[in-house]
Design a protein around this motif. Sequence first.
Motif, PDB file in Angstrom:
ATOM      1  N   PRO A 141       0.804  -1.235   0.000  1.00 16.34           N
ATOM      2  CA  PRO A 141       0.000   0.000   0.000  1.00 16.34           C
ATOM      3  C   PRO A 141       0.830   1.275   0.000  1.00 16.34           C
ATOM      4  CG  PRO A 141      -0.037  -1.014   2.172  1.00 16.34           C
ATOM      5  CD  PRO A 141       0.630  -1.992   1.244  1.00 16.34           C
ATOM      6  N   VAL A 142       2.110   1.172   0.373  1.00 14.15           N
ATOM      7  CA  VAL A 142       2.992   2.336   0.414  1.00 14.15           C
ATOM      8  C   VAL A 142       3.574   2.637  -0.975  1.00 14.15           C
ATOM      9  CG1 VAL A 142       5.085   3.263   1.518  1.00 14.15           C
ATOM     10  CG2 VAL A 142       3.531   1.823   2.817  1.00 14.15           C
ATOM     11  N   GLY A 143       3.464   1.679  -1.890  1.00 14.66           N
ATOM     12  CA  GLY A 143       4.004   1.871  -3.225  1.00 14.66           C
ATOM     13  C   GLY A 143       5.492   1.659  -3.326  1.00 14.66           C
ATOM     14  N   LEU A 144       6.032   0.809  -2.436  1.00 15.39           N
ATOM     15  CA  LEU A 144       7.465   0.520  -2.436  1.00 15.39           C
ATOM     16  C   LEU A 144       7.732  -0.859  -3.018  1.00 15.39           C
ATOM     17  CD1 LEU A 144       8.483   1.689   1.163  1.00 15.39           C
ATOM     18  CD2 LEU A 144       8.722   2.977  -0.961  1.00 15.39           C
ATOM     19  N   ALA A 145       8.838  -0.990  -3.747  1.00 11.60           N
ATOM     20  CA  ALA A 145       9.330  -2.313  -4.105  1.00 11.60           C
ATOM     21  C   ALA A 145       9.967  -2.921  -2.858  1.00 11.60           C
ATOM     22  CB  ALA A 145      10.354  -2.216  -5.230  1.00 11.60           C
ATOM     23  N   TYR A 146       9.709  -4.197  -2.633  1.00 14.52           N
ATOM     24  CA  TYR A 146      10.272  -4.887  -1.467  1.00 14.52           C
ATOM     25  C   TYR A 146      11.484  -5.695  -1.912  1.00 14.52           C
ATOM     26  CZ  TYR A 146      10.778  -8.381   2.211  1.00 14.52           C
ATOM     27  OH  TYR A 146      11.277  -9.190   3.189  1.00 14.52           O
ATOM     28  N   LEU A 147      12.589  -5.528  -1.197  1.00 12.24           N
ATOM     29  CA  LEU A 147      13.834  -6.230  -1.533  1.00 12.24           C
ATOM     30  C   LEU A 147      14.301  -7.001  -0.316  1.00 12.24           C
ATOM     31  CD1 LEU A 147      16.156  -6.793  -3.491  1.00 12.24           C
ATOM     32  CD2 LEU A 147      17.192  -4.627  -2.779  1.00 12.24           C
ATOM     33  N   ASP A 148      14.298  -8.316  -0.424  1.00 13.40           N
ATOM     34  CA  ASP A 148      14.662  -9.177   0.697  1.00 13.40           C
ATOM     35  C   ASP A 148      16.174  -9.320   0.774  1.00 13.40           C
ATOM     36  OD1 ASP A 148      15.125 -11.511   2.395  1.00 13.40           O
ATOM     37  OD2 ASP A 148      12.964 -11.865   2.208  1.00 13.40           O
ATOM     38  N   PRO A 149      16.806  -8.952   1.904  1.00 11.60           N
ATOM     39  CA  PRO A 149      18.270  -9.037   2.014  1.00 11.60           C
ATOM     40  C   PRO A 149      18.793 -10.461   2.046  1.00 11.60           C
ATOM     41  CG  PRO A 149      17.331  -8.541   4.160  1.00 11.60           C
ATOM     42  CD  PRO A 149      16.194  -8.478   3.164  1.00 11.60           C
ATOM     43  N   ARG A 150      17.891 -11.436   2.162  1.00  8.09           N
ATOM     44  CA  ARG A 150      18.315 -12.834   2.180  1.00  8.09           C
ATOM     45  C   ARG A 150      18.446 -13.414   0.782  1.00  8.09           C
ATOM     46  NH1 ARG A 150      13.466 -15.060   5.549  1.00  8.09           N
ATOM     47  NH2 ARG A 150      12.477 -13.739   3.969  1.00  8.09           N
ATOM     48  N   GLY A 151      18.144 -12.617  -0.235  1.00 10.80           N
ATOM     49  CA  GLY A 151      18.251 -13.090  -1.608  1.00 10.80           C
ATOM     50  C   GLY A 151      19.688 -13.230  -2.064  1.00 10.80           C
ATOM     51  N   ALA A 267      -6.983  -9.192   9.984  1.00  8.30           N
ATOM     52  CA  ALA A 267      -6.480  -8.783  11.302  1.00  8.30           C
ATOM     53  C   ALA A 267      -4.991  -8.448  11.231  1.00  8.30           C
ATOM     54  CB  ALA A 267      -6.728  -9.890  12.320  1.00  8.30           C
ATOM     55  N   LYS A 268      -4.234  -9.270  10.482  1.00  7.35           N
ATOM     56  CA  LYS A 268      -2.798  -8.999  10.339  1.00  7.35           C
ATOM     57  C   LYS A 268      -2.570  -7.659   9.653  1.00  7.35           C
ATOM     58  CE  LYS A 268      -0.769 -13.623  10.243  1.00  7.35           C
ATOM     59  NZ  LYS A 268       0.031 -14.575   9.425  1.00  7.35           N
ATOM     60  N   GLN A 269      -3.354  -7.397   8.582  1.00  4.48           N
ATOM     61  CA  GLN A 269      -3.197  -6.132   7.880  1.00  4.48           C
ATOM     62  C   GLN A 269      -3.505  -4.949   8.792  1.00  4.48           C
ATOM     63  OE1 GLN A 269      -5.673  -6.782   4.353  1.00  4.48           O
ATOM     64  NE2 GLN A 269      -3.808  -6.840   3.119  1.00  4.48           N
ATOM     65  N   PHE A 270      -4.550  -5.091   9.599  1.00  2.00           N
ATOM     66  CA  PHE A 270      -4.895  -4.012  10.522  1.00  2.00           C
ATOM     67  C   PHE A 270      -3.785  -3.806  11.552  1.00  2.00           C
ATOM     68  CE2 PHE A 270      -6.553  -2.824  14.714  1.00  2.00           C
ATOM     69  CZ  PHE A 270      -7.046  -1.558  14.416  1.00  2.00           C
ATOM     70  N   LEU A 271      -3.258  -4.900  12.103  1.00  2.00           N
ATOM     71  CA  LEU A 271      -2.220  -4.788  13.126  1.00  2.00           C
ATOM     72  C   LEU A 271      -0.927  -4.201  12.564  1.00  2.00           C
ATOM     73  CD1 LEU A 271      -2.781  -8.157  15.031  1.00  2.00           C
ATOM     74  CD2 LEU A 271      -3.341  -5.853  15.830  1.00  2.00           C
ATOM     75  N   ALA A 272      -0.720  -4.365  11.265  1.00  2.00           N
ATOM     76  CA  ALA A 272       0.488  -3.810  10.642  1.00  2.00           C
ATOM     77  C   ALA A 272       0.304  -2.365  10.189  1.00  2.00           C
ATOM     78  CB  ALA A 272       0.901  -4.670   9.447  1.00  2.00           C
ATOM     79  N   SER A 273      -0.884  -1.790  10.410  1.00  2.00           N
ATOM     80  CA  SER A 273      -1.151  -0.434   9.903  1.00  2.00           C
ATOM     81  C   SER A 273      -0.190   0.626  10.455  1.00  2.00           C
ATOM     82  CB  SER A 273      -2.606  -0.038  10.164  1.00  2.00           C
ATOM     83  OG  SER A 273      -2.921  -0.108  11.550  1.00  2.00           O
ATOM     84  N   PRO A 274       0.263   0.569  11.720  1.00  2.00           N
ATOM     85  CA  PRO A 274       1.270   1.545  12.158  1.00  2.00           C
ATOM     86  C   PRO A 274       2.578   1.442  11.367  1.00  2.00           C
ATOM     87  CG  PRO A 274       0.220   0.533  14.059  1.00  2.00           C
ATOM     88  CD  PRO A 274      -0.208  -0.258  12.854  1.00  2.00           C
ATOM     89  N   SER A 275       2.949   0.224  10.966  1.00  2.00           N
ATOM     90  CA  SER A 275       4.146   0.037  10.151  1.00  2.00           C
ATOM     91  C   SER A 275       3.954   0.666   8.775  1.00  2.00           C
ATOM     92  CB  SER A 275       4.464  -1.452   9.995  1.00  2.00           C
ATOM     93  OG  SER A 275       4.556  -2.093  11.247  1.00  2.00           O
ATOM     94  N   VAL A 276       2.763   0.479   8.204  1.00  2.00           N
ATOM     95  CA  VAL A 276       2.461   1.053   6.893  1.00  2.00           C
ATOM     96  C   VAL A 276       2.583   2.573   6.936  1.00  2.00           C
ATOM     97  CG1 VAL A 276       0.670   1.373   5.140  1.00  2.00           C
ATOM     98  CG2 VAL A 276       0.971  -0.870   6.226  1.00  2.00           C
ATOM     99  N   LEU A 277       1.960   3.190   7.937  1.00  2.00           N
ATOM    100  CA  LEU A 277       1.982   4.648   8.045  1.00  2.00           C
ATOM    101  C   LEU A 277       3.410   5.164   8.244  1.00  2.00           C
ATOM    102  CD1 LEU A 277       0.632   7.403   8.287  1.00  2.00           C
ATOM    103  CD2 LEU A 277       0.250   6.915  10.728  1.00  2.00           C
ATOM    104  N   ALA A 278       4.154   4.525   9.157  1.00  2.00           N
ATOM    105  CA  ALA A 278       5.511   4.997   9.449  1.00  2.00           C
ATOM    106  C   ALA A 278       6.436   4.822   8.246  1.00  2.00           C
ATOM    107  CB  ALA A 278       6.070   4.258  10.664  1.00  2.00           C
ATOM    108  N   LEU A 279       6.278   3.732   7.508  1.00  2.00           N
ATOM    109  CA  LEU A 279       7.113   3.518   6.331  1.00  2.00           C
ATOM    110  C   LEU A 279       6.749   4.524   5.226  1.00  2.00           C
ATOM    111  CD1 LEU A 279       9.430   1.674   5.476  1.00  2.00           C
ATOM    112  CD2 LEU A 279       7.752   0.126   4.466  1.00  2.00           C
ATOM    113  N   TRP A 280       5.460   4.828   5.094  1.00  2.00           N
ATOM    114  CA  TRP A 280       5.030   5.845   4.134  1.00  2.00           C
ATOM    115  C   TRP A 280       5.650   7.195   4.478  1.00  2.00           C
ATOM    116  CZ3 TRP A 280       2.151  10.363   4.718  1.00  2.00           C
ATOM    117  CH2 TRP A 280       1.695  10.955   3.532  1.00  2.00           C
TER     118      TRP A 280
END
Length: 314
Positions: A141-151, A267-280
């Motif tokens: 929802p933030v519009g970011l590409a996700y890059l996993d450092p374990r790749g 429920a998981k998406q709702f609980l992660a909403s503070p992370s979404v806002l802060a990352l945005w």
Amino acid sequence: MKAYYWESHHGNFGDDLNLWLWDALLPGFRDVHPEILLVGVGTVLNPALLPAGQKKLVVGSGYGYGTPPDIGNPAEWDVRAVRGPLTAAKLGLPPERAITDPAAMITDMPEFQSLPKVHRKTFIPHWESAEFGMWEAVCEPVGLAYLDPRGEAKSVIRHIAQSELIIAESMHGAILADAFRVPWIAVSTSRSINNFKWNDWASSVGTTYEPRYVPVSTRAEAVAKRSRFWGVRFDGEQPAPEATPQNPGGEVMTRRPPSQTGLRGMAKQFLASPSVLALWQAGRAEPRLSPDNVLEERKEQFRTMLDGIRRDYF
């Protein structure tokens, strides 16, 4: 020589790049002096990690955990460079031994040059966040590409180079972004992070580390980091990965997040909403970039240091 690196079960591109970087920087190093251990990229200057009784050639490593090693015995230690001035001070080395992290030299490799920009903004978490969080779902929802450092390390590095902006909890995400002249923003999901190694590197290239705080995305992540999730502190439990796909192919992980359907997913998406806002919010902060002249000066010092190693060991 044999290159030492910290090998983790989960994989971490900042450590794994030791597998091929030194073949580019010191071609033929594997064929000389089999009794010597080349200690390169990583926060590994710790007697608990490095073997006693074996000579170690240190080329840009950093201190950050445990007790600093006693490097006074020249039969065991040849320290040509360390990551930054904080490591140099801890080891009692002169300031000129503090050059920068060797990963900055990757930009000299032809395969990573002149790559086209294909990602606007990319988020690369710390490996622990990737292991226990649901950051792919947070990035969507933030519009970011996700890059996993374990790749796979080279794939991760190419993605960094092909981004216009990097938001990094991974220190080597920021180091590579800075080396490729990609503006970067530091974030942290822990208020108690050990920032010694970040400050060590940042001060080596004339910039500063001032991370923006982003809350953890799952309860499992809070347990792993002994931190808070929705006001509840978790400490001493055993975490289990949540909503984090595995990477059986070893390639860079930039897939879309798993579908979060049903009541549990909602429920998981709702609980992660503070992370979404802060990352945005973090993605709209003023990015950093070290001064061009300072970075190039450090890289030239690194090249000169490598020339000295070739004269003495090859």
